[in-house]
Design an enzyme around this catalytic site. Structure first.
Site, mmCIF file in Angstrom:
data_model
loop_
_atom_site.group_PDB
_atom_site.id
_atom_site.type_symbol
_atom_site.label_atom_id
_atom_site.label_comp_id
_atom_site.label_asym_id
_atom_site.label_seq_id
_atom_site.Cartn_x
_atom_site.Cartn_y
_atom_site.Cartn_z
ATOM 1 N N GLU A 101 -9.233 -13.615 -1.746
ATOM 2 C CA GLU A 101 -8.489 -13.897 -0.500
ATOM 3 C C GLU A 101 -9.228 -14.982 0.275
ATOM 4 O O GLU A 101 -10.438 -14.866 0.543
ATOM 5 C CB GLU A 101 -8.369 -12.620 0.333
ATOM 6 C CG GLU A 101 -7.673 -12.876 1.655
ATOM 7 C CD GLU A 101 -7.172 -11.621 2.343
ATOM 8 O OE1 GLU A 101 -6.786 -10.660 1.649
ATOM 9 O OE2 GLU A 101 -7.161 -11.611 3.580
ATOM 10 N N ASP A 154 -5.869 -13.744 9.000
ATOM 11 C CA ASP A 154 -4.730 -13.629 8.063
ATOM 12 C C ASP A 154 -3.568 -14.551 8.413
ATOM 13 O O ASP A 154 -2.424 -14.117 8.525
ATOM 14 C CB ASP A 154 -4.215 -12.177 8.019
ATOM 15 C CG ASP A 154 -5.106 -11.275 7.188
ATOM 16 O OD1 ASP A 154 -5.920 -11.786 6.399
ATOM 17 O OD2 ASP A 154 -4.992 -10.035 7.328
ATOM 18 N N HIS A 162 0.875 -1.171 0.000
ATOM 19 C CA HIS A 162 0.000 0.000 0.000
ATOM 20 C C HIS A 162 0.911 1.218 0.000
ATOM 21 O O HIS A 162 1.994 1.175 0.593
ATOM 22 C CB HIS A 162 -0.836 0.105 1.276
ATOM 23 C CG HIS A 162 -1.775 -1.021 1.536
ATOM 24 N ND1 HIS A 162 -1.383 -2.192 2.118
ATOM 25 C CD2 HIS A 162 -3.107 -1.126 1.347
ATOM 26 C CE1 HIS A 162 -2.437 -2.987 2.262
ATOM 27 N NE2 HIS A 162 -3.504 -2.365 1.800
ATOM 28 N N ASP A 201 -4.913 -13.773 -2.724
ATOM 29 C CA ASP A 201 -4.273 -13.374 -1.475
ATOM 30 C C ASP A 201 -4.262 -14.620 -0.617
ATOM 31 O O ASP A 201 -5.294 -15.034 -0.056
ATOM 32 C CB ASP A 201 -5.032 -12.217 -0.801
ATOM 33 C CG ASP A 201 -4.433 -10.869 -1.195
ATOM 34 O OD1 ASP A 201 -3.571 -10.841 -2.092
ATOM 35 O OD2 ASP A 201 -4.816 -9.845 -0.598
HETATM 36 C C1 XUL Z 1 -7.649 -6.601 4.233
HETATM 37 C C2 XUL Z 1 -6.862 -6.998 3.058
HETATM 38 C C3 XUL Z 1 -5.981 -5.953 2.489
HETATM 39 C C4 XUL Z 1 -5.931 -5.962 1.006
HETATM 40 C C5 XUL Z 1 -5.168 -4.802 0.411
HETATM 41 O O1 XUL Z 1 -8.456 -7.593 4.743
HETATM 42 O O2 XUL Z 1 -6.907 -8.122 2.626
HETATM 43 O O3 XUL Z 1 -4.706 -6.106 3.024
HETATM 44 O O4 XUL Z 1 -5.363 -7.129 0.516
HETATM 45 O O5 XUL Z 1 -5.660 -3.579 0.799
HETATM 46 CO CO CO Z 2 -5.947 -9.079 1.013
#
Ligand code: XUL
Ligand code: CO
Length: 483
Positions: A315, A356, A148, A343
């Site tokens: 993700e 995560d 980011h 992701d």
């Molecule tokens: C949040 C997430 C972020 C995005 C990028 O849950 O996954 O890190 O991947 O903004």
């Molecule tokens: Co993400």
């Protein structure tokens, strides 16, 4: 509820609030410890020697190895199903988790004290951190990274100041990339942390915030392009609502679509050929996030004529938050031609939020790789480790071990898919299951030429149809035998 329970409840609440506040207020003591660091010198980004002394370049040693700092299943150059493993995966390090994750949570202060950190959020620190990041990637043998704007450089009091900070750090990254194959898998802009974004960015009720967010995306796209980034991600962290009572959902979604169209236009204007990706997530931080899941994001893209301009970044932990499996989300994206990136992470089945974690479940990894192989790979996307160490993991080597373990798990998934394909019985089970559609009438149906009169005639002629077993347990048995 008894009075005593009430008192206990209040005490617990006060305790929680207290720890949350102290976590926010406390200045993290990140200056080290055990390396001869040039610490507390925020004016300098000098760092003599290695950031990760004692950690060698990670090599493939095979499944029998007991060395935690080696790959046991991921062998970058080995060809599987007609492609090198490194090309199937295109692994990427997520700068925010690996280099900005502190271990802080709403109840506790940071737990990590990485030797290279000096406790400041200065530009000099950002440059030094970037150098640590490149050494990390080189030692891990990973050629892609994700960031980011505000992870890699400090924010500023004005847009101009934030942009200038970003430029300084990006110049360092560009230099470090020179002569290597390293480049960003994707860049993105952080449109959720600053208080200005409390009502959202592109869906904020404030036009000033909408414009500010646009300026931020414009700059983040420019630097992603400058660094040779291959994709650009939109994760709508606060693009959603807390209550519909104060929300004009139709207006907000229209605004979001206009914002994304402006991003498409700008991308073309600056000659950035990277793929734009939407990353679905159902909630957290908002109660309801507009890009709820892959199907919702697809419907949005269709409504606003944006199909063809965007793909999806799926993700796994977001998938399970939306009540789906990761496999479901990947397949939904894939069959609609939208699977652009993954992701790579996972949640905890006992916890209902976005934990995560690095994916270490081999069965799950095999399902993920089934979709990726069916998709023919992900390029120009890849696997970004949007995953973080547990709060309690505090050794520098844990950063390596976590990535190695995540890469090895997905590598096992790919190897298992190769076994399943070679064996062929799962594909055959599915093929057989639908084989009644191989008939003349089945072909008519699939060609969209079977009207109800024709079907009724056929149904009367056939009488009560025979219905075969779904063979679920056999399918599960075949799948398990490949693990
Ligand atoms: C949040 C997430 C972020 C995005 C990028 O849950 O996954 O890190 O991947 O903004
Ligand atoms: Co993400």
């Amino acid at each position: 509820m008894t009075d005593r329970m009430k008192v206990n409840g209040v005490l617990l609440l006060l305790l929680c609030l207290g720890s949350a506040l102290s976590a926010v207020i406390a200045t993290p003591q990140t200056c080290p410890a055990n390396l001869e660091a040039k610490c507390n010198d925020a004016s300098s980004d000098d760092w003599e020697g290695e950031f990760f002394p004692g950690i060698p370049k990670i090599k493939y040693e095979g499944p029998a190895s007991k060395n935690p700092l080696s790959y046991k299943w991921y062998n970058a150059e080995e060809e599987i199903l007609g492609k090198k493993m490194k090309d199937w995966f295109r692994f990427s390090v997520a700068f925010w988790h690996t280099f900005r994750g502190t271990g802080a949570d709403p109840f506790g202060a940071p737990t990590k004290s990485w030797p290279w950190e000096d406790g400041t959020n200065s530009v000099a620190m950002a440059k030094r951190r970037m150098r640590a990041h490149f050494e990390f990637m080189n030692k891990l043998g990973v050629e892609l990274w994700c960031f980011h704007d505000r992870d890699i450089a400090p924010d500023g009091k004005t847009i101009a100041e934030a942009n200038a900070n970003l430029d300084e750090v990006v110049a360092v990254a560009k230099k470090l990339q020179e002569g290597s194959k390293i480049k960003p898998l994707w860049g993105t802009s952080q449109l959720f942390m600053h208080s200005r974004y409390m009502h959202g960015a592109a869906t904020s009720s404030e036009v000033g915030v909408y414009a500010y967010a646009a300026a931020q995306v414009k700059k983040a796209m420019e630097v992603t392009h400058y660094l040779g980034g291959e994709n650009y991600v939109f994760w709508g962290g606060r693009e959603g609502y807390q209550t519909l009572l104060n929300t004009d959902m139709e207006k907000e979604l229209d605004h979001l679509a206009r914002f994304l169209q402006a991003a498409v236009n700008y991308k073309k204007k600056i000659g950035f050929n990277g793929t734009l990706l939407i990353e679905p997530k159902p909630q957290e931080p908002t109660k309801h996030q507009y890009d709820w899941d892959a199907a919702t994001a697809f419907a949005f893209l269709q409504k606003y004529g944006l199909v063809g301009e965007f793909k999806l970044n799926i993700e796994c932990n977001h998938a399970t938050l939306s009540g789906h499996s990761c496999h479901h989300e990947l397949e939904t994206a894939r069959i609609n031609g939208l699977l652009g990136n993954i992701d790579a992470n996972t949640g905890d089945p006992q916890i209902g939020w976005d934990t995560d974690q690095f994916l270490t479940d081999i069965a799950e990894a095999t399902l993920v790789m089934l979709s990726v192989v069916r998709n023919g790979g992900l390029a120009p996307g890849g696997f970004n480790f949007d995953a973080k160490l547990r709060r309690e993991s505090t050794d520098v080597e844990d950063l390596f071990i976590a990535h190695i373990s995540g890469m090895d798990t997905l590598a096992r998934g790919l190897r298992n898919v190769a076994k399943l394909i070679e064996d062929g019985s799962l594909d055959e089970l599915v093929r057989k299951r639908y084989s009644s559609f191989d008939s003349e009438i089945g072909a008519l149906i699939e060609a969209g030429k079977a009207d109800f009169e024709t079907l009724e005639k056929k149904a009367m002629e056939w009488g009560e149809p025979s219905v075969a077993s779904g063979k679920q347990e056999l399918a599960e048995m075949i799948f398990q035998s490949a693990l």
